[in-house]
Enzyme design. Structure first.
Site, PDB file in Angstrom:
ATOM      1  CB  CYS A 112      -0.935   0.010   1.201  1.00  0.00           C
ATOM      2  SG  CYS A 112      -2.022  -1.414   1.219  1.00  0.00           S
ATOM      3  CG  HIS A 252      -3.185   3.228   2.526  1.00  0.00           C
ATOM      4  ND1 HIS A 252      -3.645   2.945   1.251  1.00  0.00           N
ATOM      5  CD2 HIS A 252      -3.240   2.071   3.225  1.00  0.00           C
ATOM      6  CE1 HIS A 252      -3.952   1.662   1.202  1.00  0.00           C
ATOM      7  NE2 HIS A 252      -3.727   1.111   2.375  1.00  0.00           N
ATOM      8  CG  ASN A 282      -6.527  -0.963   1.198  1.00  0.00           C
ATOM      9  OD1 ASN A 282      -5.897  -0.462   0.266  1.00  0.00           O
ATOM     10  ND2 ASN A 282      -5.942  -1.469   2.265  1.00  0.00           N
TER      11      ASN A 282
HETATM   12  N1  COA Z   1     -18.210  -9.153   9.251  1.00  0.00           N
HETATM   13  C1  COA Z   1     -18.688  -9.452  10.463  1.00  0.00           C
HETATM   14  N2  COA Z   1     -17.919  -9.771  11.508  1.00  0.00           N
HETATM   15  C2  COA Z   1     -16.596  -9.778  11.302  1.00  0.00           C
HETATM   16  C3  COA Z   1     -16.022  -9.491  10.059  1.00  0.00           C
HETATM   17  C4  COA Z   1     -16.895  -9.171   9.010  1.00  0.00           C
HETATM   18  N3  COA Z   1     -16.450  -8.877   7.775  1.00  0.00           N
HETATM   19  N4  COA Z   1     -14.684  -9.579  10.162  1.00  0.00           N
HETATM   20  C5  COA Z   1     -14.420  -9.917  11.436  1.00  0.00           C
HETATM   21  N5  COA Z   1     -15.570 -10.051  12.122  1.00  0.00           N
HETATM   22  C6  COA Z   1     -15.770 -10.394  13.512  1.00  0.00           C
HETATM   23  C7  COA Z   1     -14.587 -11.172  14.081  1.00  0.00           C
HETATM   24  O1  COA Z   1     -14.708 -12.540  13.811  1.00  0.00           O
HETATM   25  C8  COA Z   1     -14.724 -10.856  15.551  1.00  0.00           C
HETATM   26  O2  COA Z   1     -15.719 -11.689  16.104  1.00  0.00           O
HETATM   27  P1  COA Z   1     -15.550 -12.298  17.590  1.00  0.00           P
HETATM   28  O3  COA Z   1     -15.479 -11.093  18.484  1.00  0.00           O
HETATM   29  O4  COA Z   1     -16.760 -13.135  17.737  1.00  0.00           O
HETATM   30  O5  COA Z   1     -14.253 -13.054  17.536  1.00  0.00           O
HETATM   31  C9  COA Z   1     -15.260  -9.432  15.567  1.00  0.00           C
HETATM   32  O6  COA Z   1     -15.840  -9.202  14.274  1.00  0.00           O
HETATM   33  C10 COA Z   1     -14.195  -8.386  15.797  1.00  0.00           C
HETATM   34  O7  COA Z   1     -13.085  -8.723  14.963  1.00  0.00           O
HETATM   35  P2  COA Z   1     -11.810  -7.836  14.909  1.00  0.00           P
HETATM   36  O8  COA Z   1     -10.792  -8.503  14.052  1.00  0.00           O
HETATM   37  O9  COA Z   1     -11.460  -7.418  16.302  1.00  0.00           O
HETATM   38  O10 COA Z   1     -12.401  -6.568  14.139  1.00  0.00           O
HETATM   39  P3  COA Z   1     -11.716  -5.190  13.940  1.00  0.00           P
HETATM   40  O11 COA Z   1     -12.516  -4.135  14.556  1.00  0.00           O
HETATM   41  O12 COA Z   1     -10.242  -5.232  14.248  1.00  0.00           O
HETATM   42  O13 COA Z   1     -11.866  -5.012  12.364  1.00  0.00           O
HETATM   43  C11 COA Z   1     -10.510  -5.141  10.414  1.00  0.00           C
HETATM   44  C12 COA Z   1     -11.232  -5.919  11.497  1.00  0.00           C
HETATM   45  C13 COA Z   1      -9.828  -6.115   9.499  1.00  0.00           C
HETATM   46  C14 COA Z   1     -11.545  -4.327   9.648  1.00  0.00           C
HETATM   47  C15 COA Z   1      -9.498  -4.173  11.089  1.00  0.00           C
HETATM   48  O14 COA Z   1      -8.693  -4.894  11.996  1.00  0.00           O
HETATM   49  C16 COA Z   1      -8.612  -3.491  10.112  1.00  0.00           C
HETATM   50  O15 COA Z   1      -9.047  -2.668   9.334  1.00  0.00           O
HETATM   51  N6  COA Z   1      -7.324  -3.772  10.146  1.00  0.00           N
HETATM   52  C17 COA Z   1      -6.362  -3.168   9.258  1.00  0.00           C
HETATM   53  C18 COA Z   1      -6.470  -3.824   7.911  1.00  0.00           C
HETATM   54  C19 COA Z   1      -5.705  -3.077   6.874  1.00  0.00           C
HETATM   55  O16 COA Z   1      -5.636  -1.887   6.905  1.00  0.00           O
HETATM   56  N7  COA Z   1      -5.136  -3.805   5.933  1.00  0.00           N
HETATM   57  C20 COA Z   1      -4.418  -3.267   4.860  1.00  0.00           C
HETATM   58  C21 COA Z   1      -3.210  -2.620   5.341  1.00  0.00           C
HETATM   59  S1  COA Z   1      -2.606  -1.467   4.288  1.00  0.00           S
END
Ligand code: COA
Length: 329
Positions: A112, A252, A282
Site C-alpha cells: 500500500c 492511505h 482499499n
Molecule cells: N463481518 C462481520 N464480523 C466480522 C467481520 C466481518 N467482515 N470480520 C471480522 N468479524 C468479527 C470477528 O470474527 C470478531 O468476532 P468475535 O469477536 O466473535 O471473535 C469481531 O468481528 C471483531 O473482529 P476484529 O478482528 O477485532 O475486528 P476489527 O474491529 O479489528 O476489524 C478489520 C477488522 C480487518 C476491519 C481491522 O482490523 C482493520 O481494518 N485492520 C487493518 C487492515 C488493513 O488496513 N489492511 C491493509 C493494510 S494497508
C-alpha cells in the site's frame, strides 16, 4: 531543479461489489462493514481485465490532459502488488499499449506504500537531470488475490488505480520532502503466503488457499495508525511547519478508523483530510493516486498550497511525502 506533478488521472472499474452483495457471499453485514471500516462499496474488474489495462487507461488519460505524445514520455513506473505476470513487468506492457517507444520502466512492489515509493524514485530520477518526465502509477487488482470466503479480508479491498505525470520545474513547488521506511520484521502480518519462490504454486498450495491475502487485521491496524502518524508529524516538524499549514492530508485509505486516528494524532482537523474509502475500499497502491486525482478535479488544492501524503502497507512499509502543489498542464 524540482519535480512537480503536472497531470493526474484515475481508473475505477465499472463493476460494483456492495456490502449487500458481500452479505450474500460471507457471514457479514452492511452495518458491520460500515461501522468497522467506513466502506459501503468497492469496484472490481470484469473477467479478463488486468492491472495493465487499468494502468494503460490511466496513462492515456495523463497523456490527453497534459497534451504530451507517447513518444515524449521518458519513464513509466508502476507500483503494484498484483502485476499481470511475474515476468514481464506491467510497466513493459503499458509502455507497449500506449506506444511510449522512448520510455523505459519497471514495476515497484511496496504494497500500500508503493505509490509513494514510486513517486520518490521517479522524482529523484528526474532531478538527476537525465530525464524530463515520468508517468507514475499505483494500481492493484486486489480481487485477483482476495479470498471471497474470508470475511476478514474480502470486505476491505477493491480494485482501481491512479497516476500522475511528473516533470522538471525551476519553480519552487513540487515534491519537497519524504520520509520512507521499511521494517521487514512485519512481513508475516500481511502477506500472500504462496505463489512466489518460497512456496511455488502447487496443487497443495491451491487447496490450502495460500494464494490469497492473509492479514492479522488488529496488528496491522495498530501499526498503520502509529507509523503513519509518526512519519507525518516528523515531516511536518522537519520542514518547520505546523499541522495548520497543511492544506490537504491524503492518507492511505485502509479503514476510516485508521484515517481518523492518524489525523487526530497529527493534530489535523477533519476538513483537512481527504476521504473516499466509502466508495472504493482499499485499492492498495491505488488509494493515494486516486485520491490525488479526485482532489485535483475538485480543485481542493491551489498552486502553492501544501499536500501531505502518508501510507502504510505490507512489508511493513510506510512513509510520508510533502508536496507544494504546482500548476497543472
Ligand atoms: N463481518 C462481520 N464480523 C466480522 C467481520 C466481518 N467482515 N470480520 C471480522 N468479524 C468479527 C470477528 O470474527 C470478531 O468476532 P468475535 O469477536 O466473535 O471473535 C469481531 O468481528 C471483531 O473482529 P476484529 O478482528 O477485532 O475486528 P476489527 O474491529 O479489528 O476489524 C478489520 C477488522 C480487518 C476491519 C481491522 O482490523 C482493520 O481494518 N485492520 C487493518 C487492515 C488493513 O488496513 N489492511 C491493509 C493494510 S494497508
Amino acid at each position: 531543479m524540482n519535480t512537480t506533478i503536472t497531470a493526474t488521472a484515475k481508473y475505477i472499474p465499472e463493476k460494483i461489489l456492495s456490502n449487500f452483495d458481500l452479505e450474500k457471499i460471507v457471514d457479514t453485514t452492511d452495518d458491520w462493514i460500515k461501522s468497522r471500516t467506513g466502506i459501503t462499496k468497492r469496484h472490481i474488474v470484469q473477467e479478463g481485465e488486468a492491472t495493465s489495462d487499468m494502468c494503460a487507461n490511466i496513462a492515456k488519460k495523463l497523456l490527453k490532459s497534459s497534451g504530451k505524445t507517447p513518444e515524449e514520455i521518458d519513464i513509466i513506473i508502476i507500483a503494484t502488488s498484483t502485476p499481470d505476470h511475474f515476468v514481464v513487468s506491467t510497466a513493459a506492457i503499458v509502455q507497449d499499449k500506449i506506444g511510449a517507444i522512448n520510455a523505459w520502466g519497471y514495476d515497484l512492489t511496496a504494497a500500500c506504500t508503493g505509490f509513494i515509493f514510486a513517486l520518490e524514485t521517479g522524482a529523484r530520477l528526474i532531478e538527476s537531470g537525465k530525464y524530463k518526465n515520468a508517468i507514475i502509477i499505483g494500481a492493484d487488482t486486489m480481487s485477483s488475490i482476495i479470498d471471497y470466503k474470508d470475511r476478514n479480508t474480502c470486505v476491505i479491498f477493491g480494485d482501481g488505480g491512479g497516476g500522475v505525470l511528473i516533470e522538471q520545474t525551476d519553480d519552487d513547488y513540487g515534491i519537497i520532502d519524504s520520509i520512507l521506511k521499511t521494517d521487514g520484521s512485519g512481513n508475516q502480518f500481511l502477506t500472500v503466503p504462496a505463489g512466489g519462490s518460497r512456496k511455488p504454486a502447487s496443487e497443495t498450495t491451491v487447496k490450502q488457499r495460500l494464494h490469497y491475502v492473509y492479514q492479522d487485521g488488529k496488528t496491522v491496524f495498530k501499526y498503520a495508525v502509529n507509523r503513519m502518524s509518526e512519519v507525518s508529524k516528523e515531516i511536518i516538524e522537519k520542514n518547520k511547519l505546523s499541522s495548520h499549514d497543511i492544506k490537504l492530508f491524503i492518507p492511505h485509505q485502509a479503514n476510516q478508523r485508521i484515517i481518523d486516528a492518524t489525523a487526530r494524532k497529527c493534530g489535523l482537523d477533519l476538513d483537512q483530510v481527504f476521504v473516499n474509502i466509502d466508495k472504493y475500499g482499499n485499492t492498495t497502491a491505488g488509494t493515494i493516486p486516486i485520491a490525488i486525482d479526485e482532489a485535483n478535479k475538485m480543485n481542493l488544492l491551489e498552486s502553492g498550497e501544501l499536500l501531505l501524503l502518508a501510507a502504510f502497507g505490507g512489508g511493513f512499509t510506510w512513509g510520508s511525502m510533502l508536496i507544494r502543489w504546482g500548476k497543472m498542464l
